[in-house]
Write an enzyme that holds these catalytic residues in place. Structure first.
Site, mmCIF file in Angstrom:
data_model
loop_
_atom_site.group_PDB
_atom_site.id
_atom_site.type_symbol
_atom_site.label_atom_id
_atom_site.label_comp_id
_atom_site.label_asym_id
_atom_site.label_seq_id
_atom_site.Cartn_x
_atom_site.Cartn_y
_atom_site.Cartn_z
ATOM 1 N N ASP A 234 -7.457 -5.077 0.821
ATOM 2 C CA ASP A 234 -8.413 -4.158 0.226
ATOM 3 C C ASP A 234 -9.530 -3.989 1.234
ATOM 4 O O ASP A 234 -9.974 -4.963 1.853
ATOM 5 C CB ASP A 234 -8.952 -4.684 -1.104
ATOM 6 C CG ASP A 234 -9.641 -3.578 -1.902
ATOM 7 O OD1 ASP A 234 -9.123 -2.445 -1.899
ATOM 8 O OD2 ASP A 234 -10.690 -3.836 -2.512
ATOM 9 N N THR B 194 0.838 -1.182 0.000
ATOM 10 C CA THR B 194 0.000 0.000 0.000
ATOM 11 C C THR B 194 0.879 1.240 0.000
ATOM 12 O O THR B 194 1.986 1.224 0.559
ATOM 13 C CB THR B 194 -0.942 0.047 1.224
ATOM 14 O OG1 THR B 194 -1.783 1.205 1.141
ATOM 15 C CG2 THR B 194 -0.150 0.107 2.519
#
Length: 217
Positions: A75, A13
């Site tokens: 996610d 990320t």
């Protein structure tokens, strides 16, 4: 100040806030999470899946193969009951697909729920987490949730995303009101990361994770 070598995995990320949260929760494992912001040759994986799981698996596998590193990906997003689960996988891009903006997303969510009474504003945060080995083989996967409801206005300055609107009913506070320590105990990402910790501990004990240098006071 001394230098020690510690095991690490890549956390796929570029979101600084997600990195801080997950790193704090994973700390007991002794494994460091290295975000993509620290890796110049990382790729940007398109999140075009229909579910959180599809996106997380794609990000973990593609980044792991590209970097040749153990890679963790997740996610996450918010799912509102009244909106049939929206914004879901489009949470970050709810108001603008090209330029994600927390304030615009929150404003759009409030507009879509205008006139809806509190008892019908139930929602949950979801986090799907995947760990891949350097070959792109999944070694850990889970999905966790935190239920609450959407308030009529933002409250609190902590957290990010929809946190100022998301009230955890048991605490009568939003994620924006809660302290980072308490959010790290009850959030969807916290629950998923805690399930990951035993796997990280086992991999570190086996000596299969790479090492990086870290300064210690």
């Amino acid at each position: 100040m001394t230098i020690e070598r510690v095991p690490y995995v890549v956390f796929g990320t570029g979101n600084k806030n997600k990195g801080i949260e997950a790193t704090r929760i994973a700390a007991p494992s002794g494994v460091v999470l290295t975000t993509l912001a620290e890796i110049p040759n990382a790729i940007e994986v398109e999140e075009d899946g229909a579910t959180f799981g599809e996106n997380a698996r794609k990000k973990a596998i593609e980044q792991a193969k590209h970097l040749g590193e153990w890679t963790l990906a997740e996610d996450s997003g918010i799912c509102v009951d009244y909106l049939d689960g929206r914004p879901g996988v489009f949470s970050a891009r709810f108001a603008n697909a090209e330029h994600p903006d927390d304030k615009l997303n929150n404003a759009k969510l409030l507009r879509e729920l205008e006139g809806v009474p509190l008892e019908k504003r139930g929602a949950h945060y979801a986090c799907h987490m995947v760990l891949s080995d350097p070959r792109g083989e999944i070694v850990f996967e889970c999905e966790e949730y935190c239920r609450g409801r959407i308030l009529f206005a933002e409250s609190g300055s902590n957290g990010f995303g929809y946190d100022p609107l998301f009230e955890v009913v048991e605490y009568h506070q939003t994620f924006g009101d809660l302290s980072p320590a308490l959010k790290s105990a009850i959030s969807h990402r916290a629950r998923a990361t805690r399930r990951l910790v035993p796997t990280l501990c086992a991999l570190a004990a086996q000596g299969v994770l790479p090492l990086r240098e870290r300064q210690v006071d």
